[in-house]
Design an enzyme around this catalytic site. Structure first.
Site, PDB file in Angstrom:
ATOM      1  N   HIS A 514      34.941  42.605  39.677  1.00 29.91           N
ATOM      2  CA  HIS A 514      36.356  42.248  39.739  1.00 29.91           C
ATOM      3  C   HIS A 514      37.141  43.132  40.096  1.00 29.91           C
ATOM      4  O   HIS A 514      37.965  43.206  41.283  1.00 29.91           O
ATOM      5  CB  HIS A 514      36.662  41.944  38.344  1.00 29.91           C
ATOM      6  CG  HIS A 514      38.256  41.366  38.310  1.00 29.91           C
ATOM      7  ND1 HIS A 514      38.642  40.015  38.383  1.00 29.91           N
ATOM      8  CD2 HIS A 514      39.342  42.160  38.121  1.00 29.91           C
ATOM      9  CE1 HIS A 514      39.885  39.843  38.238  1.00 29.91           C
ATOM     10  NE2 HIS A 514      40.299  41.078  38.277  1.00 29.91           N
ATOM     11  N   GLU A 515      37.152  44.503  39.537  1.00 22.31           N
ATOM     12  CA  GLU A 515      37.971  45.501  40.027  1.00 22.31           C
ATOM     13  C   GLU A 515      37.872  45.824  41.397  1.00 22.31           C
ATOM     14  O   GLU A 515      38.809  46.384  42.186  1.00 22.31           O
ATOM     15  CB  GLU A 515      38.063  46.807  39.177  1.00 22.31           C
ATOM     16  CG  GLU A 515      38.615  46.520  37.630  1.00 22.31           C
ATOM     17  CD  GLU A 515      39.893  45.782  37.572  1.00 22.31           C
ATOM     18  OE1 GLU A 515      40.678  45.871  38.304  1.00 22.31           O
ATOM     19  OE2 GLU A 515      39.962  44.881  36.629  1.00 22.31           O
ATOM     20  N   HIS A 518      39.623  43.928  43.837  1.00 18.91           N
ATOM     21  CA  HIS A 518      40.986  44.462  44.135  1.00 18.91           C
ATOM     22  C   HIS A 518      41.018  45.594  45.123  1.00 18.91           C
ATOM     23  O   HIS A 518      41.774  45.773  46.229  1.00 18.91           O
ATOM     24  CB  HIS A 518      41.810  44.875  42.841  1.00 18.91           C
ATOM     25  CG  HIS A 518      42.081  43.908  41.782  1.00 18.91           C
ATOM     26  ND1 HIS A 518      43.016  42.785  42.294  1.00 18.91           N
ATOM     27  CD2 HIS A 518      41.868  43.773  40.504  1.00 18.91           C
ATOM     28  CE1 HIS A 518      43.409  41.920  41.228  1.00 18.91           C
ATOM     29  NE2 HIS A 518      42.534  42.617  40.343  1.00 18.91           N
ATOM     30  N   HIS A 521      40.527  44.423  48.581  1.00 23.84           N
ATOM     31  CA  HIS A 521      41.739  43.920  49.108  1.00 23.84           C
ATOM     32  C   HIS A 521      43.054  44.968  49.493  1.00 23.84           C
ATOM     33  O   HIS A 521      43.505  44.922  50.651  1.00 23.84           O
ATOM     34  CB  HIS A 521      42.507  42.882  48.111  1.00 23.84           C
ATOM     35  CG  HIS A 521      43.458  42.080  48.342  1.00 23.84           C
ATOM     36  ND1 HIS A 521      44.127  41.320  47.409  1.00 23.84           N
ATOM     37  CD2 HIS A 521      43.755  41.626  49.688  1.00 23.84           C
ATOM     38  CE1 HIS A 521      45.203  40.523  47.977  1.00 23.84           C
ATOM     39  NE2 HIS A 521      44.886  40.609  49.408  1.00 23.84           N
TER      40      HIS A 521
HETATM   41 ZN    ZN Z   1      42.487  41.736  38.307  1.00 28.15          ZN
END
Ligand code: ZN
Length: 733
Positions: A514-515, A518, A521
């Site tokens: 998940h991290e 980011h 992104h």
């Molecule tokens: Zn998050």
């Protein structure tokens, strides 16, 4: 094929690429004292752009004493830049106003970005003091710029003539977003109202710092002291050793200390056989911030909520939620209430079905022991759900952990998936300075071998680190500044004793994916203007790409590449993997209910009009009333965060905690699209990168979603994913 046993909920420090003068933190008086070059001490590394690759910070040279002077000089310098823009005798142009603003505040921005991250990841008394001292000064600085009438007049003129400026789509959007930002900061208020705004912002900034310092102090202060090793029955030897070590550090040699995380649920609860100890741990956890001690947050949050409501009223909105949501993808209070309201009954119904299974397990076990049964309580949930899982699917987290050694998961799982999708590669480097020894640094390369980014991995929990998991960027990409990204991922994984491997739970594995979503992104950002860089997107959109990246954690070819036993390198047995996948929707009633509890609490508190907000001594009763009103008050499943330790609503997620599930709708639609279009392929990676990840905030968020999937978001994929609606794939089997 997405099987989230738990959904990672990180607080992305994501919307950080706003111009430095527009970043929140509350007032004081910003002085415009002229700083000369003599005030740029040669020995303060913050005053100059780093000479390290990609402007990676000189962590080895930066001392805490450097921040104050850099902040003071940075604010003064920024105000001089603003004055120069305002005093320009020429009519406002895109270049002399908007671009000039984009380029301003370099020193202040650099110092604040580095300080903010170090204070979050490794705070100390000096940093806490700097934080408390400067929060109101930054708020005042923000107001000095955002409430400057001459500056706003220039932005307003450009906005009104935006179609005649000859700008491309990104430039036009930049003018519009600047205008919105000024208006929402109060630029259209009367002078008397602006004075009110300055006062509110100043007070809010002070209270915000107090709130977060109390949260960290309470986590440390509420650790549970255990006298005998017998009480720890069920915990592993390594965990018991860590608890003994923690007691020693705290001067209680011979005892054991169970440290807490910031969530309501606590990691050892599934394992602790001693019911009385489980109860103590749970009660210590949920009491944080409302115990009446010096770290009590109830009065603090009451004042914060009242100030927010006042500010919303000043801006012409009925409440804080209406003000915040207007500038989100969701758009309105009604849209958010409608979405949460649709999910709550199904989630609670699911949780009750799960509770019945847990109760049956309790009854059976007690009968077998010849002891009276008892009613399921919140401190029993994790413990018995682990037993039910073992019973139903015959595996437990402890069986999985040997296959999830931390660095292996990172390099052969998280990085591997990114290479398969995007062609990017990673190489660890050890020459760059570290801010803490427990961090790892990697160069990230494009397929053609050119550098894309630098990535810092900071996985371990420590008393000086705030709770949760998050990503931040030290340097953000933009064409204007000629910068690439330096990004960092943070988790709170318990650090094993020296010499022991770090073995992860499945939850920690998915959080790592998940991290990194980011971070992708941030890294893939390919925008002209810093304002739009990377994760500078609405709150209820920013969790979307990171949640999509979770889908690769158990993608068969990815899992096969990293899920190997840390001692034997044997791959995870197929039958164990099949069980993990079969158990995917297990306990989702609980997970959804505890999340919605906090999300609805957040909305309730921020939708109350000013005159109905609770005083400090009414906060906990109001919390209970809010959960009841939302139909999510199911005692065995308390909210994931209770009001006094709900850091999200103190930080950037006020009236915004719903963003995770809002993003998850987009996520579930996107995952479905990828699954139906070939899965883990370079084509899909490139499509996601070019249409969405690289665009940052340079296009309307919803349009980015439409560009990728080609259709409006539908709620069904989310309901299926969360086990709230039947899975057509399962029915077909
Ligand atoms: Zn998050």
């Amino acid at each position: 094929m997405k099987h989230p046993l738990a959904v990672a909920l990180c607080a992305a420090l994501a919307v950080s690429a706003l111009p430095v003068f527009a970043q929140t933190a509350g007032t004081g008086t910003a002085s415009a004292a002229p700083a000369t070059s003599a005030q740029r001490p040669a020995d303060n590394p913050l005053f100059v752009q780093s000479t390290l690759d990609l402007r990676y910070p000189h962590f080895d040279q930066i001392q805490d004493a450097h921040f104050g002077p850099a902040f003071d000089a940075g604010m003064a310098e920024n105000l001089r830049e603003i004055e120069a823009i305002v005093d320009n005798p020429e009519a406002p142009t895109f270049e002399n106003t908007i671009i000039a603003l984009e380029k301003s505040g370099e020193l202040l921005s650099r110092a604040r970005v580095i300080f903010g991250s170090l204070n979050g990841t490794d705070t100390n008394d000096a940093r806490k003091k700097i934080d408390a001292d400067y929060a109101p000064k930054f708020a005042a600085h923000r107001d000095a710029v955002m409430l400057n009438p001459k500056l706003f007049a220039r932005v307003d003129t450009l906005f009104k003539n935006v179609d005649s400026l000859g700008l491309d789509a990104e430039g036009k959007r930049l003018v519009e977003r600047y205008h919105t930002m000024f208006v929402r900061a109060g630029a259209n208020l009367t002078e008397a109202q602006k004075q009110e705004m300055r006062r509110i912002n100043a007070e809010s900034a002070k209270l915000g710092t107090t709130f977060s310092q109390n949260v960290l102090n309470e986590v440390n202060d509420s650790a549970v002291v255990v006298d005998t090793v017998e009480e720890l029955d069920g915990m592993t030897e390594a965990q018991i050793a860590a608890a003994a070590e923690e007691a020693k550090t705290r001067g209680m040699e011979g005892k054991y200390v169970i440290t807490l995380l910031n969530t309501t649920g606590q990691p050892p609860l599934p394992q602790i056989n001693n019911r009385a100890l489980r109860e103590r741990v749970h009660k210590a956890s949920v009491a944080r911030g409302s115990r009446g001690n010096q770290y009590d947050n109830t009065e603090v949050i009451s004042q914060i909520l009242k100030l927010r409501a006042e500010r919303a009223n000043l801006m012409g909105y009925p409440n804080q939620a209406a003000f915040i949501l207007e500038d989100s993808t969701a758009g309105t209070v009604e849209a958010v209430n409608d979405m949460l309201g649709q999910l709550a009954p199904a989630a609670v119904a699911n949780a009750k079905l799960e509770a019945a299974e847990l109760q049956a397990m309790i009854d059976r076990e007690q009968a077998a022991k010849g002891e009276p049964t008892f009613q399921l309580e919140p401190w029993d949930w994790a413990y018995y759900s682990e037993k039910v899982r073992q019973d139903k699917y015959s595996f437990d987290d402890a069986q999985l952990k040997p296959y999830f050694e931390m660095k292996n998961v990172l390099e052969n799982g998280v990085f591997f998936a990114a290479t398969q999708l995007y062609g990017i590669t990673f190489k660890e480097r050890t020459d760059l300075p570290k801010y803490h020894p427990d961090t790892w640094t990697y160069d990230v390369f494009n397929e053609d071998g050119s550098q894309l980014a630098i990535f810092i991995f900071d996985p371990y929990a420590r008393a000086s680190k705030r709770g949760g998991a998050w990503m931040n960027s030290y340097v953000s990409q933009s064409e204007l500044d000629g910068t690439l990204t330096v990004t960092a991922n943070h988790q709170n994984i318990p650090k094993p004793q020296a010499g022991q491997p770090t073995l992860l739970t499945w939850d920690e594995v998915t959080t790592m994916f998940h991290e990194f979503g980011h971070s992708l992104h941030g890294m893939f950002s390919d925008v002209k203007y810093p304002f739009f860089s990377g994760t500078s997107v609405p709150r209820d959109f920013v969790e979307f790409p990171s949640q999509v990246n979770e889908m690769w954690a158990d993608w068969p070819s990815v899992l096969a590449n990293y899920a190997k036993h840390y001692q034997t390198s044997e791959p995870m047995p197929a039958e164990l993997l099949a069980k993990v996948q079969a158990a995917a929707k297990f306990n989702q009633g609980f997970a959804t209910t505890e999340y919605l509890g906090s999300a609805m609490l957040d909305q309730y508190l921020h939708q109350l009009p000013a005159d109905q907000l609770p005083d400090g001594d009414e906060v906990m009763a109001t919390e209970a009333a809010a959960l009841k009103a939302a139909g999510i008050d199911y005692a065995p499943v308390p909210p994931r965060y209770r009001t006094p330790y709900f850091s999200h609503i103190n930080g950037g997620y006020a009236a915004g905690y719903y963003a995770y599930i809002w993003s998850e709708v987009l996520d579930a639609n996107t995952v479905q699209w990828i699954e139906q279009n070939g899965g883990l392929t370079r084509e899909n990676g490139d499509r996601f990168r070019s249409t969405l990840l690289s665009r940052g905030g340079s296009k309307d968020a919803k349009q980015l979603f439409l560009d990728f999937t080609g259709h409006e978001p539908k709620i069904e994929p989310l309901l299926i994913k969360r086990g709230l609606a039947p899975d057509p794939k399962a029915a077909a089997n």
